[in-house]
Design a protein around this motif. Sequence first.
Motif, PDB file in Angstrom:
ATOM      1  N   LYS A  82       0.840  -1.191   0.000  1.00 28.33           N
ATOM      2  CA  LYS A  82       0.000   0.000   0.000  1.00 28.33           C
ATOM      3  C   LYS A  82       0.879   1.245   0.000  1.00 28.33           C
ATOM      4  O   LYS A  82       1.900   1.290   0.689  1.00 28.33           O
ATOM      5  CB  LYS A  82      -0.897   0.014   1.246  1.00 28.33           C
ATOM      6  N   MET A  83       0.470   2.250  -0.770  1.00 30.03           N
ATOM      7  CA  MET A  83       1.244   3.465  -0.863  1.00 30.03           C
ATOM      8  C   MET A  83       0.376   4.701  -0.669  1.00 30.03           C
ATOM      9  O   MET A  83      -0.614   4.896  -1.384  1.00 30.03           O
ATOM     10  CB  MET A  83       1.967   3.518  -2.216  1.00 30.03           C
ATOM     11  N   ARG A  84       0.768   5.491   0.309  1.00 31.84           N
ATOM     12  CA  ARG A  84       0.102   6.761   0.547  1.00 31.84           C
ATOM     13  C   ARG A  84       0.260   7.643  -0.688  1.00 31.84           C
ATOM     14  O   ARG A  84       1.322   7.692  -1.298  1.00 31.84           O
ATOM     15  CB  ARG A  84       0.741   7.440   1.755  1.00 31.84           C
ATOM     16  N   SER A  85      -0.809   8.332  -1.076  1.00 31.81           N
ATOM     17  CA  SER A  85      -0.748   9.218  -2.237  1.00 31.81           C
ATOM     18  C   SER A  85      -1.303  10.587  -1.880  1.00 31.81           C
ATOM     19  O   SER A  85      -1.995  10.748  -0.876  1.00 31.81           O
ATOM     20  CB  SER A  85      -1.520   8.623  -3.415  1.00 31.81           C
ATOM     21  N   ALA A 136       1.415   2.834 -13.472  1.00 27.08           N
ATOM     22  CA  ALA A 136       1.817   1.474 -13.114  1.00 27.08           C
ATOM     23  C   ALA A 136       3.325   1.381 -12.933  1.00 27.08           C
ATOM     24  O   ALA A 136       3.821   0.766 -11.972  1.00 27.08           O
ATOM     25  CB  ALA A 136       1.348   0.487 -14.184  1.00 27.08           C
ATOM     26  N   ALA A 137       4.091   1.983 -13.830  1.00 27.94           N
ATOM     27  CA  ALA A 137       5.552   1.946 -13.727  1.00 27.94           C
ATOM     28  C   ALA A 137       6.015   2.603 -12.436  1.00 27.94           C
ATOM     29  O   ALA A 137       6.909   2.087 -11.744  1.00 27.94           O
ATOM     30  CB  ALA A 137       6.183   2.634 -14.941  1.00 27.94           C
ATOM     31  N   ALA A 138       5.414   3.743 -12.087  1.00 30.66           N
ATOM     32  CA  ALA A 138       5.785   4.443 -10.852  1.00 30.66           C
ATOM     33  C   ALA A 138       5.467   3.597  -9.627  1.00 30.66           C
ATOM     34  O   ALA A 138       6.257   3.538  -8.674  1.00 30.66           O
ATOM     35  CB  ALA A 138       5.053   5.778 -10.776  1.00 30.66           C
ATOM     36  N   LEU A 139       4.323   2.943  -9.621  1.00 28.99           N
ATOM     37  CA  LEU A 139       3.937   2.124  -8.473  1.00 28.99           C
ATOM     38  C   LEU A 139       4.903   0.959  -8.259  1.00 28.99           C
ATOM     39  O   LEU A 139       5.253   0.633  -7.121  1.00 28.99           O
ATOM     40  CB  LEU A 139       2.509   1.611  -8.651  1.00 28.99           C
ATOM     41  N   TYR A 153      -6.450   1.978 -12.460  1.00 23.85           N
ATOM     42  CA  TYR A 153      -5.976   1.926 -11.075  1.00 23.85           C
ATOM     43  C   TYR A 153      -6.154   3.301 -10.443  1.00 23.85           C
ATOM     44  O   TYR A 153      -5.585   4.287 -10.885  1.00 23.85           O
ATOM     45  CB  TYR A 153      -4.495   1.529 -11.019  1.00 23.85           C
ATOM     46  N   GLN A 154      -6.964   3.369  -9.406  1.00 22.85           N
ATOM     47  CA  GLN A 154      -7.170   4.596  -8.651  1.00 22.85           C
ATOM     48  C   GLN A 154      -7.000   4.283  -7.165  1.00 22.85           C
ATOM     49  O   GLN A 154      -7.262   3.161  -6.722  1.00 22.85           O
ATOM     50  CB  GLN A 154      -8.577   5.160  -8.889  1.00 22.85           C
ATOM     51  N   PRO A 155      -6.554   5.255  -6.369  1.00 16.82           N
ATOM     52  CA  PRO A 155      -6.398   5.004  -4.933  1.00 16.82           C
ATOM     53  C   PRO A 155      -7.742   4.933  -4.226  1.00 16.82           C
ATOM     54  O   PRO A 155      -8.743   5.474  -4.711  1.00 16.82           O
ATOM     55  CB  PRO A 155      -5.591   6.219  -4.454  1.00 16.82           C
ATOM     56  N   GLU A 156      -7.765   4.263  -3.097  1.00 16.91           N
ATOM     57  CA  GLU A 156      -8.934   4.222  -2.226  1.00 16.91           C
ATOM     58  C   GLU A 156      -8.597   4.953  -0.940  1.00 16.91           C
ATOM     59  O   GLU A 156      -7.641   4.604  -0.249  1.00 16.91           O
ATOM     60  CB  GLU A 156      -9.338   2.773  -1.929  1.00 16.91           C
ATOM     61  N   ARG A 157      -9.379   6.000  -0.667  1.00 19.54           N
ATOM     62  CA  ARG A 157      -9.139   6.829   0.520  1.00 19.54           C
ATOM     63  C   ARG A 157      -7.698   7.319   0.551  1.00 19.54           C
ATOM     64  O   ARG A 157      -7.036   7.336   1.596  1.00 19.54           O
ATOM     65  CB  ARG A 157      -9.481   6.079   1.799  1.00 19.54           C
ATOM     66  N   GLY A 158      -7.185   7.676  -0.616  1.00 15.54           N
ATOM     67  CA  GLY A 158      -5.849   8.227  -0.695  1.00 15.54           C
ATOM     68  C   GLY A 158      -4.726   7.213  -0.642  1.00 15.54           C
ATOM     69  O   GLY A 158      -3.562   7.590  -0.503  1.00 15.54           O
ATOM     70  N   VAL A 159      -5.042   5.926  -0.804  1.00 18.95           N
ATOM     71  CA  VAL A 159      -4.019   4.879  -0.724  1.00 18.95           C
ATOM     72  C   VAL A 159      -4.058   4.030  -1.989  1.00 18.95           C
ATOM     73  O   VAL A 159      -5.117   3.502  -2.363  1.00 18.95           O
ATOM     74  CB  VAL A 159      -4.217   3.985   0.517  1.00 18.95           C
ATOM     75  N   TYR A 160      -2.901   3.888  -2.653  1.00 17.27           N
ATOM     76  CA  TYR A 160      -2.766   3.060  -3.847  1.00 17.27           C
ATOM     77  C   TYR A 160      -2.328   1.652  -3.462  1.00 17.27           C
ATOM     78  O   TYR A 160      -1.596   1.456  -2.486  1.00 17.27           O
ATOM     79  CB  TYR A 160      -1.705   3.633  -4.786  1.00 17.27           C
ATOM     80  N   THR A 161      -2.755   0.669  -4.258  1.00 17.65           N
ATOM     81  CA  THR A 161      -2.287  -0.705  -4.121  1.00 17.65           C
ATOM     82  C   THR A 161      -1.452  -1.046  -5.346  1.00 17.65           C
ATOM     83  O   THR A 161      -1.861  -0.790  -6.478  1.00 17.65           O
ATOM     84  CB  THR A 161      -3.469  -1.688  -4.015  1.00 17.65           C
ATOM     85  N   VAL A 162      -0.282  -1.629  -5.140  1.00 18.25           N
ATOM     86  CA  VAL A 162       0.604  -1.962  -6.249  1.00 18.25           C
ATOM     87  C   VAL A 162      -0.028  -3.064  -7.102  1.00 18.25           C
ATOM     88  O   VAL A 162      -0.614  -4.015  -6.574  1.00 18.25           O
ATOM     89  CB  VAL A 162       1.990  -2.400  -5.735  1.00 18.25           C
TER      90      VAL A 162
END
Length: 400
Positions: free
Chosen positions: A124-127, A326-329, A360-369
């Motif tokens: 999980k990545m904070r965005s 995707a590449a950045a993630l 791919y969009q974040p959920e509640r400001g959090v991305y999943t790889v």
Amino acid sequence: MKITKVDVYMLDAGEQRWQRKPIICRIHTDEGIYGDGEAGIALGIGSTGAFGMVKDLAGLIIGMDPMNVEVIWNKMFKSSFWGMGGGAIVFAGISAIDIALWDIKGKVLGVPCYQLLGGKFRSKMRSYASQLQFGWCDRIGPYGKPEEYAEITQYALDQGYDAVKIDFTQIGPDATHLPKSECEGIPTRKFIDMVEARMKAVRDNCGWDFDMIVENHCRTDAISAVIIGELCDKYKAMALEEPTIPMNPMMHKAVHDKIKTPIASGERIFGRWHYMNNFMENNVQLLQPDVCNCGGLTEAKKICDMGQVFDVTVQAHCAGSPISTAAALHLEAAIPNFCIHEHHFRSTQPSLTVLCKYDYQPERGVYTVPELPGLGQEMSQFGMDTALMHVVVDRDERGL
């Protein structure tokens, strides 16, 4: 396995076409496996140059083994002649092909790209919500009034983000583009008051318990950037991004020496050689390499690892198609010095998301790889069918 041909596309971003024309390549192999990569010059001027660069570089790799990623990277870098001088167009072309090769390699081995980069430190990545001066999701700007900056910030916070990025210099009070000349040299009191009124409105109305990155887009120089930097200190900014033109790293240092707020930069620097001087002089604290123009995943990983030696944290610049996301993630999942992921306003818009297979969009400001093999992203049929330009390279046209 051998590379048989390369398709190069200029995709049509619809209502964003005026500023974004994503350049994507698809590398094909004799075993039917293909990979997609992006040249990160979709933003601004230069898309046709990137298209031509990818086309030219593609001729160098026909017949090569796509699994030999480092070998191919070095061939493109050294055999292109201009690669060893750096520059946005050459490195964007190298990046597109490099990313597509990693995509192929991941598919061949049946693993996501982050595994090939050393494994993931995080799933999980904070965005952060990026470029709010233009709006957010279905709230379309641009915005000029201080209260509008507070309103759009709160709109993003209500969606679960705990960090935002805003350029307070880009749009004038009347919501039209503010000339760069207004931001340079010793700024007028009117300009300074405009910037501070917007920062103050955001903090007064939205609070202090979220992070705010202040974006300057190189619109300021060292003189005006220090003044804005002092406001960043006052209103507790997380970072001040691109305060000066990055071609003279000493100017970033001149700003950093006079303010407490960390300096963010890197999206317009290409190759590890160009990053070195910034690291050596402690000119940047939040590094922002764009995987799609700094040299691809191969080079981005080296740059981030080099940055760790200098206690530099990383947020990949991400303002292209969903392939760049995707590449950045994958990069950010595989490095120890990750800070936060950029979720750009334009990436929320259907005109971009429709160009690729997955949204791919974040959920509640959090991305999943992504967990699919390779990048876990590719062009959609719609994206290919509506492309503005398309060329197929299946031989070295130089006859070498």
